[in-house]
Write an enzyme that holds these catalytic residues in place. Structure first.
Site: not given
Ligand code: NAD
Length: 337
Positions: A43, A69, A132, A134, A156, A160, A255
């Site tokens: 998105k 999505i 995650t 979390e 959040y 999830k 942290n």
């Molecule tokens: P991010 O926020 O960097 O990226 C999220 C992406 O999803 C973005 O490109 C955004 O444009 C897209 N997006 C958001 N809403 C949308 C929608 N409605 N339709 C289509 N696209 C959409 O997140 P990240 O850090 O890359 O995390 C990716 C996944 O991993 C997530 O599901 C997050 O919960 C999970 N996660 C992340 C971490 C972390 O440390 N970053 C840890 C555990 C789990």
């Protein structure tokens, strides 16, 4: 159960974000499978950046769809043309969810369900849902196995957890080949500067100050995004349908300790740190038990934390044009770790 990883058409949601784009660059990189093609559905919220997939944009195996999505018509048409989904798309920042949770429920819960519906309708081969650590809540000592009951604390994490459970229900109810990964805190290049590592690094490189929550004693396990992507690939290739796999990095830090390392890496000291009021409902410690993915799939984190952190800081130092626009007040709602 082994999924064919060769020659698959993979729909990657959220592939313009931090982890999703790393996944796509890896799949289509020199060590990837030449037969695999990837469509990113994203998105492009504030966290999505089309530049994150520039390194693979010219690859004929790559295509990009700018969309949501939650758009059932679009999702249905796309899923019909793919064999597998790796689902990263989410609202991902805890502080934003405390400020306003509606986008978190919409994207993380309803968006996931929209994808799952389409996956069942089209008899998708494999769906990997990226969840995650979390979702488990907070743990004082020890580590969570995958069987631990979920107890999310932030909006959040609750969104999830909901999507994680709905996804597993689609396996049990509809027989969808669905696999869930629950990973710890990722770090590496291309992470939007709102999470603690890129926020602190970009502020320190700019000569600014950094806000440390509470007493700085909150503990997280740090996972390099390369290791996370390897873990996801193991689960996509050889994981079992209906199973959950924890993925950790093996480096637990408070942290406060992490801040010390970041100050040192940026050549500065504690005079640049503000101890600020703690985040509401701040989980004290996360810790995943990775025995299952280690024993079943041979996963082990490879990236040494000191080396990974030094490379990450060097990347932000060398890529100001990537992050500078993201640190302007118009693009950034909340800037806390
Ligand atoms: P991010 O926020 O960097 O990226 C999220 C992406 O999803 C973005 O490109 C955004 O444009 C897209 N997006 C958001 N809403 C949308 C929608 N409605 N339709 C289509 N696209 C959409 O997140 P990240 O850090 O890359 O995390 C990716 C996944 O991993 C997530 O599901 C997050 O919960 C999970 N996660 C992340 C971490 C972390 O440390 N970053 C840890 C555990 C789990």
């Amino acid at each position: 159960m082994t999924t064919s990883t060769s020659g698959s058409r993979i729909l990657v949601t959220g592939g313009a974000g931090f982890i999703g784009s790393h996944y796509v660059r890896t799949l289509l990189g020199p060590d990837g499978d030449p037969g695999t093609s990837v469509t990113v559905l994203d998105k492009l919220t504030y966290a999505g950046n089309p530049a994150n997939v520039d390194p693979v944009r010219a690859d004929p195996r790559f295509s990009f769809v700018h969309g949501d999505i939650c758009d059932a018509v679009l999702v249905d048409a796309l899923v019909a043309e793919h064999d597998q989904i790796v689902h990263f798309a989410a609202e991902s920042h805890v502080d934003r969810s405390i400020h306003e949770a509606s986008d978190f429920i919409r994207t993380n819960v309803s968006g996931t369900q929209t994808l799952l519906n389409a996956a069942v309708r089209h008899g998708l081969e494999t769906f990997v849902h990226v969840s995650t650590d979390e979702v488990y809540g907070s743990i004082e000592s020890g580590s969570w196995p995958e069987t631990h009951p979920l107890g999310p604390n932030s909006p959040y994490a609750a969104a999830k957890a909901a999507s994680d459970l709905v996804a597993l229900a689609f396996h049990r109810t509809h027989g969808l080949d669905l696999r869930v990964t629950r990973c710890s805190n990722n770090y590496g290049p291309y992470q939007f500067p709102e999470k603690i590592i890129p926020l602190f690094v970009t502020r320190l490189l700019d000569g600014g100050r950094v806000p440390l929550y509470g007493d700085g004693g909150n503990v997280r396990d740090w996972l390099h995004v390369d290791d996370h992507v390897r873990g996801i690939e193991l689960v996509r290739g050889r994981g079992r349908p209906g199973e959950v796999y924890n993925i950790g990095g093996g480096t637990e830090l408070a942290n406060r300790e992490l801040t010390g390392l970041l100050l040192e890496a940026c050549g500065t000291d504690w005079s640049r740190v503000d101890f600020v009021e703690d985040r509401k409902g701040h989980d004290r410690r996360y810790s995943v038990d990775c025995t299952k993915i280690t024993e079943e799939l041979g996963y082990r984190p490879r990236k040494d934390f000191a080396e990974g952190l030094a490379e990450t800081v060097a990347w932000y130092r060398a890529n100001r044009p990537w992050w500078e626009p993201a640190t302007t007040p118009t693009r950034t709602l909340v800037l806390t770790p």
